[in-house]
Write a protein that holds these residues in place. Sequence first.
Motif, PDB file in Angstrom:
ATOM      1  N   SER A 146      10.656  13.825  -4.480  1.00  0.00           N
ATOM      2  CA  SER A 146       9.306  13.619  -5.599  1.00  0.00           C
ATOM      3  C   SER A 146       9.231  12.047  -5.905  1.00  0.00           C
ATOM      4  N   SER A 147      10.467  11.432  -6.035  1.00  0.00           N
ATOM      5  CA  SER A 147      10.461  10.070  -6.585  1.00  0.00           C
ATOM      6  C   SER A 147       9.912   9.084  -5.581  1.00  0.00           C
ATOM      7  N   CYS A 148      10.167   9.343  -4.339  1.00  0.00           N
ATOM      8  CA  CYS A 148       9.539   8.576  -3.112  1.00  0.00           C
ATOM      9  C   CYS A 148       7.976   8.943  -2.946  1.00  0.00           C
ATOM     10  N   GLY A 149       7.621   9.972  -3.178  1.00  0.00           N
ATOM     11  CA  GLY A 149       6.408  10.242  -3.169  1.00  0.00           C
ATOM     12  C   GLY A 149       5.586   9.300  -4.338  1.00  0.00           C
ATOM     13  N   VAL A 150       5.908   9.364  -5.560  1.00  0.00           N
ATOM     14  CA  VAL A 150       5.414   8.654  -6.524  1.00  0.00           C
ATOM     15  C   VAL A 150       5.364   7.187  -6.275  1.00  0.00           C
ATOM     16  N   SER A 151       6.476   6.951  -5.620  1.00  0.00           N
ATOM     17  CA  SER A 151       6.827   5.526  -5.470  1.00  0.00           C
ATOM     18  C   SER A 151       5.907   4.939  -4.157  1.00  0.00           C
ATOM     19  N   SER A 152       5.599   5.677  -3.072  1.00  0.00           N
ATOM     20  CA  SER A 152       4.663   5.441  -2.065  1.00  0.00           C
ATOM     21  C   SER A 152       3.420   5.158  -2.592  1.00  0.00           C
ATOM     22  N   VAL A 153       2.956   5.862  -3.518  1.00  0.00           N
ATOM     23  CA  VAL A 153       1.571   5.782  -3.957  1.00  0.00           C
ATOM     24  C   VAL A 153       1.528   4.387  -4.875  1.00  0.00           C
ATOM     25  N   ALA A 154       2.439   4.153  -5.417  1.00  0.00           N
ATOM     26  CA  ALA A 154       2.774   2.941  -6.163  1.00  0.00           C
ATOM     27  C   ALA A 154       2.691   1.693  -5.220  1.00  0.00           C
ATOM     28  N   TRP A 155       3.585   1.701  -4.011  1.00  0.00           N
ATOM     29  CA  TRP A 155       3.332   0.357  -3.299  1.00  0.00           C
ATOM     30  C   TRP A 155       2.120   0.451  -2.495  1.00  0.00           C
ATOM     31  N   LEU A 156       1.479   1.570  -2.252  1.00  0.00           N
ATOM     32  CA  LEU A 156       0.181   1.474  -1.496  1.00  0.00           C
ATOM     33  C   LEU A 156      -0.703   0.955  -2.422  1.00  0.00           C
ATOM     34  N   THR A 157      -0.810   1.281  -3.666  1.00  0.00           N
ATOM     35  CA  THR A 157      -1.920   0.717  -4.762  1.00  0.00           C
ATOM     36  C   THR A 157      -1.645  -0.835  -5.038  1.00  0.00           C
ATOM     37  N   TYR A 158      -0.254  -1.289  -4.983  1.00  0.00           N
ATOM     38  CA  TYR A 158      -0.104  -2.790  -4.836  1.00  0.00           C
ATOM     39  C   TYR A 158      -0.598  -3.336  -3.556  1.00  0.00           C
ATOM     40  N   SER A 159      -0.484  -2.861  -2.550  1.00  0.00           N
ATOM     41  CA  SER A 159      -1.240  -3.200  -1.292  1.00  0.00           C
ATOM     42  C   SER A 159      -2.562  -3.270  -1.453  1.00  0.00           C
ATOM     43  N   LEU A 160      -3.106  -2.322  -1.633  1.00  0.00           N
ATOM     44  CA  LEU A 160      -4.590  -2.522  -1.786  1.00  0.00           C
ATOM     45  C   LEU A 160      -4.984  -3.227  -2.715  1.00  0.00           C
ATOM     46  N   VAL A 161      -4.464  -3.526  -3.912  1.00  0.00           N
ATOM     47  CA  VAL A 161      -4.849  -4.728  -4.755  1.00  0.00           C
ATOM     48  C   VAL A 161      -4.695  -6.209  -4.088  1.00  0.00           C
ATOM     49  N   LEU A 162      -3.564  -6.424  -3.486  1.00  0.00           N
ATOM     50  CA  LEU A 162      -3.657  -7.627  -2.624  1.00  0.00           C
ATOM     51  C   LEU A 162      -4.937  -7.508  -1.591  1.00  0.00           C
ATOM     52  N   THR A 163      -4.845  -6.583  -1.031  1.00  0.00           N
ATOM     53  CA  THR A 163      -6.033  -6.624   0.135  1.00  0.00           C
ATOM     54  C   THR A 163      -7.539  -6.862  -0.560  1.00  0.00           C
TER      55      THR A 163
END
Length: 556
Positions: A229-246
């Motif tokens: 569960s924690s990795c699922g939430v963390s994956s969303v957080a990292w992808l959000t950060y990546s999208l912001v940088l993009t």
Amino acid sequence: MMKQEAMDQRFSSCRGVSFEIQPHKDPFAIDAPRASRRSWLPWGSSKRIVPTSGAVISRSTSRASSHFCDLETDDEDDQDNVLINIEEGYELDNNHELPILCSIDQGQNLPQAPSKKIVSKPTKPKESRLSVILLDQGLFTVYKRLFMVCLALNVTGLVLAATGHFPYARNHATLFSIGNLLALTLCRTEAFLRIVFWLAVNVLGHSWVPLRFKTATTSLLQSLGGIHSSCGVSSVAWLTYSLVLTLKDRDNTSNLIIGVASTILALLCLACLAAFPLVRHLHHNVFERTHRFTGWASLVFLWAFIVLTKCYEPETKSYRKDVGSRLIKEQEFWLTLIVTILIIIPWVTVRRVAVKVSAPSGHASIIKFAGGVKPGILGRISPSPMSEWHAFGIISDGKEEHMMLAGAVGDFTKSLVSNPPSHLWVRQVHFAGLPYLVNMYNRVLVVATGSGICVFLSFLLQHGPAEVCLLWVAKGIEQNFGKEIKEWVSRHPKEKVIVHDTAVMGRPNVSEMSVAAARKWGAEVVIVTSNPEGSRDVVNACKSKGIPAFGPIWDS
């Protein structure tokens, strides 16, 4: 008067098991000798329960409950009453003596059941199953601690990357998102977990290994869902950060890449929302299908995202054609490939097999398959593999066949009784869970209510490294679980097996019985399979007495 008679005739049901009981001589029935005095005390008292005169059990027409392992009274009109078993020789004093007459032995002729007495007790607010799942298991369970530790590590990495102290993470935010996807997939890959559980049993399953190491490993393996569960939430957080940088660097990317990344993020968010405990508990089929298909769709778009980003040329605003040679050099490619393989493995083993389904009663079915299975293993079956899967414990003597016991509590399990199929879909790679870890210990008390017995029966039918003792509380053993299961249990000596039939002996205090049995047998650990409330009560009671205990958790 009629209402009182109906109350006197009613017994607690057991996860959808309700039927009429005929007075009969039964090896599981227990008689109490006549006595001149009559008195009662509630369960859990430190005083002896004084017997009363025997009585014939009248018919029971109890209503079906919502869970096969429930031992609660179902009728709202009877919330303030509880059936007390009055039996000579049954005491739970400071020494926690076991009820000798509850044991069963091969060839032993036991008298009829003791009389019952309805005893008033204060009204207890009925707990919702969801509150038990979310709150009563504790705020600092191993599951929640694993969740928080994993989340804290990811948040720390994100903060360091955002503040410029972790440039690698800033330049590879998508890689960290995929890494979390890999971790959460491993925590749910049954073939991988089968290996992990096997290693745990073979490495730690020696008498010289300290008990605290074994119990710590059991807690960890049982709570891997917290990492998932924690990795699922963390994956969303990292992808959000990546999208912001993009988005900040739109000149060096394309709208197609941004659109694909946004789609992946939306799908992952939907998967996380579907897995939220409230949704998962109240709408399990919605959770299962949403989680599965959004996961698959996310994987497809992830491949598209990796290919597009690695072949895009910002200078020319075009895509290169020699993408293959560039992909194999990228870490994102290899991590995504591993995730894909892990997701595909279970589906490669799916087969449609012939089954034999019988129904001892209208409330449970027995499904038989070809081939022997080791103790402690569970399996999944489905009428339609793309829509739903159901996990059951496996009963097997390790020889020619194995079987599952399914209580009729849902549409699928009810259809097994009303319209038995000739074939079912199965996953040929069976998975290991908490019951498999029985093999790690030297002496174990297993506690089961209702159909929870199925996952433990194999330990009685097959000799394993652990000495297993059984406490089984259920209603109508032969009527609801069949003559075959009753004979399997009754062939074992009373020193190893205690069976409490609530149809003839009333509703017991399973927690007190578990503590008493564990002390008498000198069990290293207690493992229980029951409904959430029952598992919680047994685990808490044992732990309060210094006995390590484990039961299924909501996301195990």
